[in-house]
Design an enzyme around this catalytic site. Structure first.
Site, PDB file in Angstrom:
ATOM      1  N   GLY A   8      -1.592   8.712  -3.005  1.00 17.71           N
ATOM      2  CA  GLY A   8      -0.950   7.854  -3.998  1.00 17.71           C
ATOM      3  C   GLY A   8      -0.471   6.560  -3.400  1.00 17.71           C
ATOM      4  CE  LYS A   9      -0.780  -0.403  -2.974  1.00 14.07           C
ATOM      5  NZ  LYS A   9      -0.492  -0.372  -1.533  1.00 14.07           N
ATOM      6  N   GLY A  10       2.891   3.738  -3.992  1.00 14.25           N
ATOM      7  CA  GLY A  10       4.135   3.460  -4.683  1.00 14.25           C
ATOM      8  C   GLY A  10       4.588   2.043  -4.455  1.00 14.25           C
ATOM      9  N   GLY A  13       4.773   1.318  -0.566  1.00 18.98           N
ATOM     10  CA  GLY A  13       3.664   1.588   0.329  1.00 18.98           C
ATOM     11  C   GLY A  13       2.811   2.730  -0.187  1.00 18.98           C
ATOM     12  CD  GLU A  14      -2.083   2.765   1.612  1.00 14.53           C
ATOM     13  OE1 GLU A  14      -2.936   1.977   1.175  1.00 14.53           O
ATOM     14  OE2 GLU A  14      -2.212   3.400   2.679  1.00 14.53           O
ATOM     15  CG  ASP A 130      14.027   3.042  -8.532  1.00 15.95           C
ATOM     16  OD1 ASP A 130      13.941   2.702  -9.733  1.00 15.95           O
ATOM     17  OD2 ASP A 130      13.098   2.897  -7.721  1.00 15.95           O
TER      18      ASP A 130
END
Length: 272
Positions: A8-10, A13-14, A130
């Site tokens: 995944g990617k956030g 970063g990854e 968050d």
């Protein structure tokens, strides 16, 4: 450690799937520009007594050389179901699953928020800042755990001081921002303010879960999907949430379903 698949990617970063000691692990790789978030998350996970079934399990972190720079790694327990957002995109929920999701998130959030003292050792209250469905992971037993603490703040109970990073000005995800953040009325010196912000986000997450519950489940959507674009601005969210006082729509059929009715009642108490 063996690292072999990007999963995944956030925002920061990854995320890669790896193996450590024969067990699958999730490896969050931050860019050097996001060192503040990496460091903050490591500090939070280093907090005394931050161990709970509904808080994502931290394993290790490391700064690794890369060419002329470096990568920032954080190794976490791996959950193959992915985030709550990922799960809701492809699965509708039974009443039991919905109850388990909401209860487990509430349990993790409550443990985060409270100050706990054992002898001379103190676990400070922590606010996430968050909270959203993308930052909640679904475990194999279909309970949930809260992750991603790069923006978290800690409460110093003895003094009432709020321990917040002065070098990371981010305030969370715009779509999930509480009205008091959007209109600037929040009191940043009071820890209770941050807990209330988390609770507003939790209300939106309950709405996401409720929409996907029962045999009349609706297509998954993000909160306020009818009113703003996929990537809304602060001005967009301020107009909808503060100026127009709009809140996520409660479907009429929820009143015919016991679980969704309870979810709706809780959500409305939280976000109004």
């Amino acid at each position: 450690m063996c690292v072999y698949t990007r999963s995944g990617k956030g925002r920061y970063g990854e995320v890669w799937l790896g193996e450590w000691g024969g067990e699958s692990v999730a490896i969050k790789i931050f860019t050097s520009q996001d060192e503040d978030s990496w460091a903050r998350e490591g500090e939070v996970y280093g907090t005394y007594m931050l161990h709970h079934d509904n808080i994502a399990k931290f394993i290790a972190c490391d700064k690794r050389p890369l060419n002329l720079g470096f990568e920032l790694w954080m190794v976490m327990e791996y959950h193959h179901n992915g985030s709550l957002l990922d799960f809701l995109l492809i699965h509708s929920l039974t009443a039991y699953q919905a109850q388990r999701f909401v209860y487990s998130i509430a349990s993790g959030l409550h443990y985060l928020h409270v100050d706990i003292q054992t002898g001379a050792q103190i676990k400070p209250g922590i606010a996430h800042r968050d909270l959203k469905s993308k930052n909640i992971l679904v475990k194999s037993d279909h309970s949930c755990c809260i992750s991603d603490f790069g923006l978290a703040v800690r409460h110093v109970g003895a003094t009432g001081h709020v321990d917040i990073s002065s070098i990371n000005p981010r305030q969370g995800t715009k779509r999930y921002m509480a009205p008091e953040i959007l209109d600037g009325s929040i009191n940043y010196t009071k820890f209770d303010s941050y807990k209330m912000v988390d609770m507003y986000c939790f209300g939106l997450i309950i709405w996401e879960v409720a929409r996907r519950t029962s045999n009349r489940a609706e297509e998954y959507q993000l909160p306020y999907f009818q009113h703003v674009s996929h990537d809304p601005s602060m001005d967009d969210m301020r107009k909808v949430v503060c100026t127009d006082s709009i809140r996520p729509t409660i479907a009429s059929w929820w009143s015919e379903d016991e679980v969704n009715l309870v979810c709706a009642q809780i959500e409305m108490m939280i976000i109004t």
